[in-house]
Design an enzyme around this catalytic site. Structure first.
Site, PDB file in Angstrom:
ATOM      1  N   ASP A 162       4.261   6.712  -0.783  1.00  0.00           N
ATOM      2  CA  ASP A 162       4.222   7.559  -1.975  1.00  0.00           C
ATOM      3  C   ASP A 162       4.843   8.928  -1.670  1.00  0.00           C
ATOM      4  OD1 ASP A 162       3.627   8.298  -4.567  1.00  0.00           O
ATOM      5  OD2 ASP A 162       1.551   7.596  -4.475  1.00  0.00           O
ATOM      6  N   ASP A 181       3.941   6.263 -13.500  1.00  0.00           N
ATOM      7  CA  ASP A 181       2.964   5.199 -13.244  1.00  0.00           C
ATOM      8  C   ASP A 181       2.698   4.369 -14.494  1.00  0.00           C
ATOM      9  OD1 ASP A 181       2.753   6.451 -10.833  1.00  0.00           O
ATOM     10  OD2 ASP A 181       0.605   6.901 -11.007  1.00  0.00           O
TER      11      ASP A 181
HETATM   12  C1  GLA Z   1       0.952   7.690  -7.413  1.00  0.00           C
HETATM   13  C2  GLA Z   1       1.705   6.365  -7.471  1.00  0.00           C
HETATM   14  C3  GLA Z   1       0.777   5.274  -7.953  1.00  0.00           C
HETATM   15  C4  GLA Z   1      -0.435   5.171  -7.041  1.00  0.00           C
HETATM   16  C5  GLA Z   1      -1.136   6.517  -6.958  1.00  0.00           C
HETATM   17  C6  GLA Z   1      -2.216   6.519  -5.892  1.00  0.00           C
HETATM   18  O1  GLA Z   1       0.594   8.130  -8.689  1.00  0.00           O
HETATM   19  O2  GLA Z   1       2.820   6.474  -8.305  1.00  0.00           O
HETATM   20  O3  GLA Z   1       1.458   4.029  -8.013  1.00  0.00           O
HETATM   21  O4  GLA Z   1      -0.012   4.742  -5.773  1.00  0.00           O
HETATM   22  O5  GLA Z   1      -0.209   7.559  -6.621  1.00  0.00           O
HETATM   23  O6  GLA Z   1      -2.834   7.755  -5.757  1.00  0.00           O
END
Ligand code: GLA
Length: 422
Positions: free
Chosen positions: A172, A233
């Protein structure tokens, strides 16, 4: 046999004649996917985030907290319920698996209450089932949920994951100081994973975190990553699916051409089997994720999933489109009157076509397509066999180049077709 084909099919002659030219261009541009031998087709598996998020409360919610028990149960079900046989291979841990501190040697460690046996044990368990294990870390100082980040520890973390027997890393991009350290970190981790000598699929969010500051450099991204998130997301909502698809069509000129064996655009997890999507909307997600050559990472509860959602996720014809070895991502080529038409070239001169009804009022709508307009004019020249794959399988039969094809699509739904060349 080959000669016969060559002389009988002018398109093949043309394609072969152009091939050296394409190869020259390819090497001039230097565009090459990460060469670790992995993700030759889009990665398939299960990822905990959308459904289970950062649930740490194993007292109150023992069945929904992020714990080794959750992953062991999912591993069991992936095998016993046919997911593995359908192609879902990687069982992936997302954020919130870590203890709040590194150990005395600077290594990441799993939360001792929630993962009392440790990640290596979990990896062994997952491997004993014939599956692979994915894990999560962050290029910056902390993960998005605030657990230890990998900045300054890339080599140690890559080695730790390799030692544990991890097969995939989702890396990430939260809490990074600058765009330079973001790009450098993503590159460094790719090389560090490679140096461990273990085959580890490398999933990046580099372009997503880069885009607000800089146009992402996809030549670099595909060189270092096996797949990459471009956009926000996913949520368990139709709004979220629509936003992802709209972003993808708006940016397809930039992103479609960079996808191929070894490197894929990742529009995020499949939320089929959860709470937010109607049946037709789930069909739309499955159909379009197949057209987009997207990684198929389900985030749902395999202990409680309807047979309808399960059949959709395990649909072998749709998975075959997603996993097609030609590895070309599809695109939207027509939008009119609240209908979108997408297509994707497949191996053996076949094509997949998706017709999406964007209208969210009224009932099913008819849409008529000139067969001659599909597959850049060549999919059905002189003819093809058309099979509807979704919402259900229907053999539509032989179509000549000159005829039309009538489809009927539910509001917010999609009709997915496969065109086999003859
Ligand atoms: C980010 C990523 C998500 C997930 C969260 C976890 O938002 O884009 O897919 O992995 O972090 O905290």
């Amino acid at each position: 046999m080959t000669m016969k084909l060559l002389s009988g099919d002018p398109r093949l002659v043309c394609e072969l004649a152009l091939r050296p030219l394409v190869l020259v261009f390819w090497s001039i541009l230097g565009t090459k996917a990460l060469d670790n031998g992995l993700a030759r087709t889009p990665t398939m598996g299960w990822l905990h985030w959308e459904r289970f998020m950062c649930n740490l409360d194993c007292q109150e919610e023992p069945d929904a907290c992020i714990s080794e028990q959750l992953f062991m149960q999912m591993a069991d079900l992936m095998v016993s319920e046919g997911w593995k046989d359908a192609g879902y291979e990687y069982l992936c841990i997302d954020d919130c698996w870590m203890a709040p501190e590194r150990d005395s040697k600077g290594r990441l460690q799993a939360d001792p209450q929630r993962f009392p046996s440790g990640i290596q044990h979990l990896a062994n368990y997952v491997h004993s089932k014939g599956l692979k294990l994915g894990i999560y870390a962050d290029v910056g100082n902390k993960t998005c949920a605030g657990f230890p980040g990998s900045f300054g520890y890339y080599d140690i973390d890559a080695q730790t994951f390799a030692d544990w027997g991890v097969d995939l890393l989702k890396f990430d991009g939260c809490h990074c100081d600058s765009v330079t350290s973001l790009a450098d970190g993503y590159k460094y981790m790719s090389l560090a994973l490679n140096r461990t000598g273990r085959s580890i699929v490398y999933s990046c969010e580099w372009p997503l975190y880069m885009r607000p500051f800089h146009k992402p450099n996809y030549t670099d991204i595909q060189y270092y990553c096996n797949y990459w998130r471009n956009y926000d997301d996913i949520y368990d909502s139709w709004e979220s699916i629509k936003n992802i698809l709209a972003w993808t069509t708006d940016n397809q000129k930039e992103i479609v051409e960079v996808a191929g064996p070894g490197g894929w655009n990742d529009p995020d997890m499949l939320v089929i089997g959860n709470f937010g999507l109607s049946w037709d909307q789930q069909v739309t997600q499955m159909a379009l994720w197949a057209i987009m050559a997207a990684p198929l990472l389900m985030s749902n509860d395999l202990r409680q999933i309807s047979s309808q959602a399960k059949a959709l996720l395990q649909n072998e014809d749709v998975i075959a489109v997603n996993q097609d070895p030609l590895g070309k991502q599809g695109y939207c080529f027509r939008k009119e009157n609240k209908i979108e038409v997408w297509e994707r070239p497949l191996s053996n001169l076949a094509w997949a076509v998706a017709v999406r009804n964007l209208q969210e009022i009224g009932g099913p709508r008819s849409y008529t397509i000139q067969v001659a307009s599909l597959g850049q004019g060549i999919a059905c020249n002189p003819g093809c066999i058309i099979t509807q794959l979704l919402p259900e399988k229907v053999q539509l039969g032989f179509y000549e180049w000159t005829v039309t094809l009538k489809t009927r699509i539910n509001p917010s739904g999609t009709v997915l077709l496969r065109l086999d060349y003859i």
